[in-house]
Motif scaffolding. Sequence first.
Motif, short mmCIF file in Angstrom:
data_model
loop_
_atom_site.label_atom_id
_atom_site.label_comp_id
_atom_site.label_asym_id
_atom_site.label_seq_id
_atom_site.Cartn_x
_atom_site.Cartn_y
_atom_site.Cartn_z
N TRP A 180 0.77 -1.33 0.06
CA TRP A 180 0.06 0.30 -0.04
C TRP A 180 0.87 1.33 0.13
O TRP A 180 0.39 2.29 -0.33
N SER A 181 2.22 1.03 0.66
CA SER A 181 2.97 2.31 0.60
C SER A 181 3.23 2.76 -0.83
O SER A 181 3.67 4.06 -0.83
N THR A 182 3.20 2.18 -1.82
CA THR A 182 3.35 2.47 -3.47
C THR A 182 2.14 3.00 -3.79
O THR A 182 2.28 3.44 -5.12
N GLY A 183 1.10 2.99 -3.25
CA GLY A 183 -0.22 3.43 -3.72
C GLY A 183 -1.20 2.42 -3.39
O GLY A 183 -1.06 1.28 -3.62
N LEU A 184 -2.33 2.99 -3.04
CA LEU A 184 -3.65 2.05 -2.79
C LEU A 184 -4.05 1.66 -4.11
O LEU A 184 -3.83 1.91 -5.31
N GLY A 185 -4.93 0.25 -4.10
CA GLY A 185 -5.42 -0.25 -5.31
C GLY A 185 -6.79 0.52 -5.84
O GLY A 185 -7.07 1.48 -5.08
N GLN A 186 -7.02 -0.04 -6.92
CA GLN A 186 -8.22 0.81 -7.61
C GLN A 186 -9.84 -0.03 -7.46
O GLN A 186 -10.63 0.62 -7.49
N ALA A 220 9.61 -6.95 24.98
CA ALA A 220 10.65 -7.78 25.92
C ALA A 220 11.32 -8.56 25.64
O ALA A 220 12.47 -9.04 26.25
N VAL A 221 10.90 -9.46 24.74
CA VAL A 221 11.83 -10.84 24.12
C VAL A 221 12.12 -10.62 22.74
O VAL A 221 12.71 -11.71 22.40
N TYR A 222 11.86 -9.57 22.16
CA TYR A 222 12.29 -9.50 20.78
C TYR A 222 12.82 -8.15 20.35
O TYR A 222 12.08 -7.17 20.02
N PRO A 223 14.16 -8.17 20.29
CA PRO A 223 14.80 -6.87 20.30
C PRO A 223 14.29 -6.05 18.96
O PRO A 223 14.33 -4.85 18.92
N ALA A 224 14.17 -6.64 17.88
CA ALA A 224 13.76 -6.14 16.40
C ALA A 224 12.44 -5.24 16.74
O ALA A 224 12.21 -4.56 15.93
N SER A 225 11.73 -5.55 17.75
CA SER A 225 10.35 -4.59 17.84
C SER A 225 10.78 -3.18 17.92
O SER A 225 10.16 -2.26 17.58
N GLN A 226 11.87 -2.74 18.53
CA GLN A 226 12.45 -1.30 18.69
C GLN A 226 12.44 -0.60 17.03
O GLN A 226 11.95 0.43 16.95
N SER A 227 13.04 -1.29 16.05
CA SER A 227 13.32 -0.62 14.72
C SER A 227 12.01 -0.77 14.17
O SER A 227 11.62 0.19 13.28
N ILE A 228 10.97 -1.87 14.27
CA ILE A 228 9.61 -1.77 13.70
C ILE A 228 8.72 -0.55 14.27
O ILE A 228 8.35 0.18 13.33
N VAL A 229 8.72 -0.53 15.45
CA VAL A 229 8.15 0.80 16.13
C VAL A 229 8.72 2.12 15.68
O VAL A 229 8.08 2.95 14.94
N GLU A 230 10.06 2.33 15.48
CA GLU A 230 10.60 3.47 15.03
C GLU A 230 10.40 3.58 13.40
O GLU A 230 10.19 4.85 13.01
N ILE A 232 7.85 2.79 11.89
CA ILE A 232 6.51 3.31 11.46
C ILE A 232 6.25 4.72 12.12
O ILE A 232 5.68 5.55 11.14
N PHE A 233 6.46 4.89 13.32
CA PHE A 233 6.23 6.26 13.72
C PHE A 233 7.11 7.38 12.97
O PHE A 233 6.57 8.37 13.00
N ASN A 234 8.13 7.20 12.66
CA ASN A 234 9.28 8.20 11.96
C ASN A 234 8.87 8.30 10.51
O ASN A 234 9.39 9.00 9.70
N ASN A 235 7.98 7.44 9.94
CA ASN A 235 7.40 7.56 8.21
C ASN A 235 5.97 7.34 8.18
O ASN A 235 5.55 6.53 7.49
N PRO A 236 5.49 8.49 8.76
CA PRO A 236 3.74 8.37 8.71
C PRO A 236 3.35 8.39 7.23
O PRO A 236 2.21 7.94 6.76
N GLY A 237 3.94 9.15 6.26
CA GLY A 237 3.67 9.25 4.88
C GLY A 237 3.79 7.81 4.23
O GLY A 237 3.17 7.59 3.43
N LYS A 238 4.67 6.98 4.68
CA LYS A 238 4.92 5.62 3.91
C LYS A 238 4.15 4.73 4.81
O LYS A 238 3.33 3.80 4.18
N TRP A 356 13.62 5.08 22.77
CA TRP A 356 13.66 4.71 21.32
C TRP A 356 13.26 6.24 20.79
O TRP A 356 12.95 7.03 21.22
N ASN A 357 13.56 6.05 19.33
CA ASN A 357 13.67 7.43 18.70
C ASN A 357 12.23 7.47 17.93
O ASN A 357 11.67 6.62 17.02
N VAL A 358 11.57 8.30 18.67
CA VAL A 358 9.91 8.43 17.91
C VAL A 358 9.65 10.13 18.15
O VAL A 358 10.38 10.64 18.62
#
Length: 499
Positions: A180-186, A220-230, A232-238, A356-358
């Motif tokens: 969807w970040s490249t455009g919504l469907g028709q 708490a058990v999955y360190p990659a959560s931080q990068s996922i949250v950051e 999304i929050f830092n790229n609201p356009g995408k 985290w960077n938000v």
Amino acid sequence: MKKIRKIMVASFLILVVAASCTGSFDEINTDPDAYTSVPYTNILANVIRRSADQFSDLDIAQWAGYVSEVQYLNDYAGYIPTNNTYGNRWSHCYWGHVQLQDILNRTADAEEASKNMRNVSILLQNYLMFYNVNAFGDMPYFQAFKGSPEDGSILQTPYDKQSDIYPQLLANLKVVADSWSTGLGQDDLGAGDFLFNGDVSLWQKFCNSLRLRIAMRISAVYPASQSIVEEIFNNPGKYPYITESDDNAYFWWQGSGDYYERWYNNFLSRDDDGMADIFIDHLKMMNDPRLSVYAKPARTDGAYRGYENGAANDPVDRHAISRIGAKFREDPAGFTPFYRACENYFIMAEAALNGWNVPMTAAEAYEKAVRLSMEDNEITEAAADAYLSDAGKWDGTYARLYFEEWVALFKQNVEAWSLYRRTGYPTYIHTAKAADGTSPKYPGARSSFNGIHNDVPFRFPYPDNQYQYNKEYVEAAAANIKDHVWGEQLWWDTRTGVH
């Protein structure tokens, strides 16, 4: 808009029945007016409606610390596990996944032309699987939808670890988000879109919001959560996410016949549930203006009063206990919440508190979350201002954040139960004796099941039919589970001292 959705619910559920049922296979072959395959939008409508039905979770409101039984104390009040409704929720998640897969299979040769419907189907498949793993723990997933009835592999499927399932759900949802970040469907989702009335941009926001929910759940058990949250929050356009109450993911019930809001259905015929003492006392202590929305005054004296959750006996006077507020239980055309905007700002506040960077500070995101919750409950801006300058003022602690999130999640009971299992808040649910040995104000969660458990259930019990038809695999998965719902905690539940 709400009225339009309610009318659509009634008409389209009739179409679902018409499209999927017949008394004779011969009629399918000979009647030129009969459906030979269910329209995609009808399948979508049925999955959404049945999800709203299965996930209304008035029973889990007790595990979340919101309500307490005041008469006919049953399995929920004493935390005695049964298969009464949990098996239905398990089967719904797999049933819904298969229904949505039918859409995906039928549109496989027209991916771009069916972009929106396909993305929504994948989103909801992962929503259902997230619900299931969040409630049951390890479960059949990677091989659950493979095989054929002839060799029995559909019924006899290995259980997968949560540590493998959650990352896969996040990966699946990122595929949708990137699409969807490249455009919504028709393509048009049709009138069966009971969540967003065909507004695909809101489905896009729901997708990224669900990614935030899952990532923080396992943080708490999955360190990659931080990068996922950051990300999304830092790229609201995408990766836009739900930011305003008008965009909340609510299913509005039609309000008649078989389509009453589910808590209203309970209101019509039963009076078993009052408000929990821990919830009422907390709202009163905080002078929270949402008290009069969440609860009704006791009939006997007009006071707000709760009852002990897990009590052994009925209250002396059940009419002295507050009931659930009219907004949530007495509207036949009320709503079942799937996601609220305030949840995303609580997640952002927690992320900021973690360092985290938000985009917002913890204080800013917290205040935004509280104001959105007040707006959801029709509290005036002046009352919200007063609350945030007094007892609800940000104090820089996780405790303040989690207590406020618990209050805001009312009626999203599985989410509130999950918040408690992840964070230990509200602390009232499991209360140990003080250091001097004195008893606490609240006895904490007490189970009458063998009398040895000091906490609400950690999970739903595996369904009976798994023990009948998938016995080897379910028994292996349940090896460290005690009394069906205790023992081994979920992967992301890192609390200590609960059993």
